[in-house]
Motif scaffolding. Sequence first.
Motif, PDB file in Angstrom:
ATOM      1  N   VAL A  36      -6.706   6.142  10.462  1.00  0.00           N
ATOM      2  CA  VAL A  36      -6.524   4.806  11.020  1.00  0.00           C
ATOM      3  C   VAL A  36      -7.886   4.255  11.443  1.00  0.00           C
ATOM      4  N   VAL A  37      -8.347   3.261  10.702  1.00  0.00           N
ATOM      5  CA  VAL A  37      -9.639   2.646  10.990  1.00  0.00           C
ATOM      6  C   VAL A  37      -9.459   1.694  12.178  1.00  0.00           C
ATOM      7  N   THR A  38     -10.147   2.008  13.258  1.00  0.00           N
ATOM      8  CA  THR A  38     -10.041   1.230  14.486  1.00  0.00           C
ATOM      9  C   THR A  38     -11.069   0.109  14.480  1.00  0.00           C
ATOM     10  N   PRO A  39     -10.613  -1.138  14.633  1.00  0.00           N
ATOM     11  CA  PRO A  39     -11.564  -2.236  14.647  1.00  0.00           C
ATOM     12  C   PRO A  39     -12.423  -2.250  15.905  1.00  0.00           C
ATOM     13  N   LEU A  40     -11.855  -1.891  17.029  1.00  0.00           N
ATOM     14  CA  LEU A  40     -12.626  -1.897  18.266  1.00  0.00           C
ATOM     15  C   LEU A  40     -12.017  -0.907  19.234  1.00  0.00           C
ATOM     16  N   SER A  41     -12.761   0.122  19.544  1.00  0.00           N
ATOM     17  CA  SER A  41     -12.320   1.085  20.554  1.00  0.00           C
ATOM     18  C   SER A  41     -12.688   0.532  21.919  1.00  0.00           C
ATOM     19  N   PRO A  42     -11.812   0.687  22.904  1.00  0.00           N
ATOM     20  CA  PRO A  42     -12.167   0.232  24.246  1.00  0.00           C
ATOM     21  C   PRO A  42     -13.412   0.945  24.788  1.00  0.00           C
ATOM     22  N   PHE A  43     -13.788   2.074  24.182  1.00  0.00           N
ATOM     23  CA  PHE A  43     -14.924   2.858  24.676  1.00  0.00           C
ATOM     24  C   PHE A  43     -16.194   2.660  23.849  1.00  0.00           C
ATOM     25  N   LYS A  44     -16.157   1.801  22.833  1.00  0.00           N
ATOM     26  CA  LYS A  44     -17.345   1.601  21.996  1.00  0.00           C
ATOM     27  C   LYS A  44     -17.758   0.134  21.995  1.00  0.00           C
ATOM     28  N   LYS A  45     -19.035  -0.093  21.765  1.00  0.00           N
ATOM     29  CA  LYS A  45     -19.531  -1.459  21.689  1.00  0.00           C
ATOM     30  C   LYS A  45     -19.377  -1.967  20.268  1.00  0.00           C
ATOM     31  N   LYS A  46     -18.845  -3.159  20.129  1.00  0.00           N
ATOM     32  CA  LYS A  46     -18.582  -3.709  18.810  1.00  0.00           C
ATOM     33  C   LYS A  46     -19.857  -3.975  18.019  1.00  0.00           C
ATOM     34  N   SER A  47     -20.945  -4.294  18.696  1.00  0.00           N
ATOM     35  CA  SER A  47     -22.177  -4.679  18.007  1.00  0.00           C
ATOM     36  C   SER A  47     -22.704  -3.597  17.071  1.00  0.00           C
ATOM     37  N   SER A  48     -22.375  -2.323  17.345  1.00  0.00           N
ATOM     38  CA  SER A  48     -22.896  -1.241  16.518  1.00  0.00           C
ATOM     39  C   SER A  48     -22.006  -0.941  15.305  1.00  0.00           C
ATOM     40  N   LEU A  49     -20.884  -1.623  15.186  1.00  0.00           N
ATOM     41  CA  LEU A  49     -19.951  -1.345  14.099  1.00  0.00           C
ATOM     42  C   LEU A  49     -20.217  -2.205  12.873  1.00  0.00           C
ATOM     43  N   LEU A  50     -20.044  -1.591  11.692  1.00  0.00           N
ATOM     44  CA  LEU A  50     -20.002  -2.385  10.463  1.00  0.00           C
ATOM     45  C   LEU A  50     -18.708  -3.192  10.493  1.00  0.00           C
ATOM     46  N   ALA A  51     -18.647  -4.242   9.691  1.00  0.00           N
ATOM     47  CA  ALA A  51     -17.432  -5.051   9.604  1.00  0.00           C
ATOM     48  C   ALA A  51     -16.243  -4.164   9.222  1.00  0.00           C
ATOM     49  N   ASN A  52     -15.074  -4.529   9.717  1.00  0.00           N
ATOM     50  CA  ASN A  52     -13.853  -3.747   9.479  1.00  0.00           C
ATOM     51  C   ASN A  52     -13.636  -3.430   8.007  1.00  0.00           C
ATOM     52  N   HIS A  53     -13.766  -4.452   7.147  1.00  0.00           N
ATOM     53  CA  HIS A  53     -13.455  -4.244   5.728  1.00  0.00           C
ATOM     54  C   HIS A  53     -14.422  -3.255   5.073  1.00  0.00           C
ATOM     55  N   HIS A  54     -15.661  -3.187   5.549  1.00  0.00           N
ATOM     56  CA  HIS A  54     -16.608  -2.218   4.975  1.00  0.00           C
ATOM     57  C   HIS A  54     -16.227  -0.787   5.366  1.00  0.00           C
ATOM     58  N   ARG A  55     -15.846  -0.603   6.624  1.00  0.00           N
ATOM     59  CA  ARG A  55     -15.462   0.746   7.064  1.00  0.00           C
ATOM     60  C   ARG A  55     -14.167   1.178   6.398  1.00  0.00           C
ATOM     61  N   LEU A  56     -13.231   0.249   6.221  1.00  0.00           N
ATOM     62  CA  LEU A  56     -11.984   0.566   5.513  1.00  0.00           C
ATOM     63  C   LEU A  56     -12.282   0.924   4.057  1.00  0.00           C
ATOM     64  N   GLU A  57     -13.168   0.179   3.427  1.00  0.00           N
ATOM     65  CA  GLU A  57     -13.534   0.456   2.030  1.00  0.00           C
ATOM     66  C   GLU A  57     -14.120   1.860   1.897  1.00  0.00           C
ATOM     67  N   MET A  58     -14.954   2.268   2.850  1.00  0.00           N
ATOM     68  CA  MET A  58     -15.525   3.621   2.794  1.00  0.00           C
ATOM     69  C   MET A  58     -14.431   4.678   2.944  1.00  0.00           C
ATOM     70  N   VAL A  59     -13.438   4.422   3.812  1.00  0.00           N
ATOM     71  CA  VAL A  59     -12.334   5.374   3.972  1.00  0.00           C
ATOM     72  C   VAL A  59     -11.510   5.439   2.683  1.00  0.00           C
ATOM     73  N   TYR A  60     -11.265   4.296   2.046  1.00  0.00           N
ATOM     74  CA  TYR A  60     -10.575   4.290   0.745  1.00  0.00           C
ATOM     75  C   TYR A  60     -11.331   5.146  -0.268  1.00  0.00           C
ATOM     76  N   LYS A  61     -12.629   4.915  -0.367  1.00  0.00           N
ATOM     77  CA  LYS A  61     -13.435   5.657  -1.335  1.00  0.00           C
ATOM     78  C   LYS A  61     -13.422   7.152  -1.039  1.00  0.00           C
ATOM     79  N   ALA A  62     -13.508   7.518   0.232  1.00  0.00           N
ATOM     80  CA  ALA A  62     -13.577   8.928   0.625  1.00  0.00           C
ATOM     81  C   ALA A  62     -12.258   9.672   0.410  1.00  0.00           C
ATOM     82  N   THR A  63     -11.129   8.954   0.500  1.00  0.00           N
ATOM     83  CA  THR A  63      -9.823   9.631   0.475  1.00  0.00           C
ATOM     84  C   THR A  63      -9.061   9.482  -0.834  1.00  0.00           C
ATOM     85  N   GLU A  64      -9.599   8.742  -1.791  1.00  0.00           N
ATOM     86  CA  GLU A  64      -8.800   8.450  -2.987  1.00  0.00           C
ATOM     87  C   GLU A  64      -8.415   9.682  -3.799  1.00  0.00           C
TER      88      GLU A  64
END
Length: 193
Positions: A36-64
Amino acid sequence: MKVGLYFGTFNPIHVGHLAIANHLVENSDLDQLWMVVTPLSPFKKKSSLLANHHRLEMVYKATENYDKIKPSDIEFKLPEPNYTVHTLAHLEEKYPKYEFSLIMGEDNLKGFHKWKNYESILENYHIYVYPRISEGVIEHRFKDHPKITRVNAPIMEISSTMIRNSIKEGKNIRPLLDSQVWQYIDEMNFYKK
């Protein structure tokens, strides 16, 4: 169907995540594991995250190539910040015939008592905990809890932070990433600044 939920920002997903996910789905009563790709954890700063769709794409690629491991963007559709208790309620409503469990590292279990409605989560869901060298034994308050199972999974002391920092420093970290994920990060010039 029994589904394990492995939450994370996956910024980026790495071989440690995959090794733990695969170990759990192959060595437990889980039928599937959803990353489950989390868009924003209450414990993390959003500024350090790649955009949601990029992180989801990497999870798709890694798990296919893993039949029992699936990417999930379920939290993208929920109000931010994302709280696990809200996500679980949403999943129960959407998939009433599924039995959901949580997957977490000992490092997360240590702070679990700070989660929103953690008592309700513990009452209603099973939690599989994988070891982390840096954390030692499970926090005493959860040591013998009937809903918490310590899993003898491989200990993977790889972090996404270390990978991001290594890329920024120009180091070769290819062995720590699925080859398609590495290629995507390299082509998109992620984490270099």
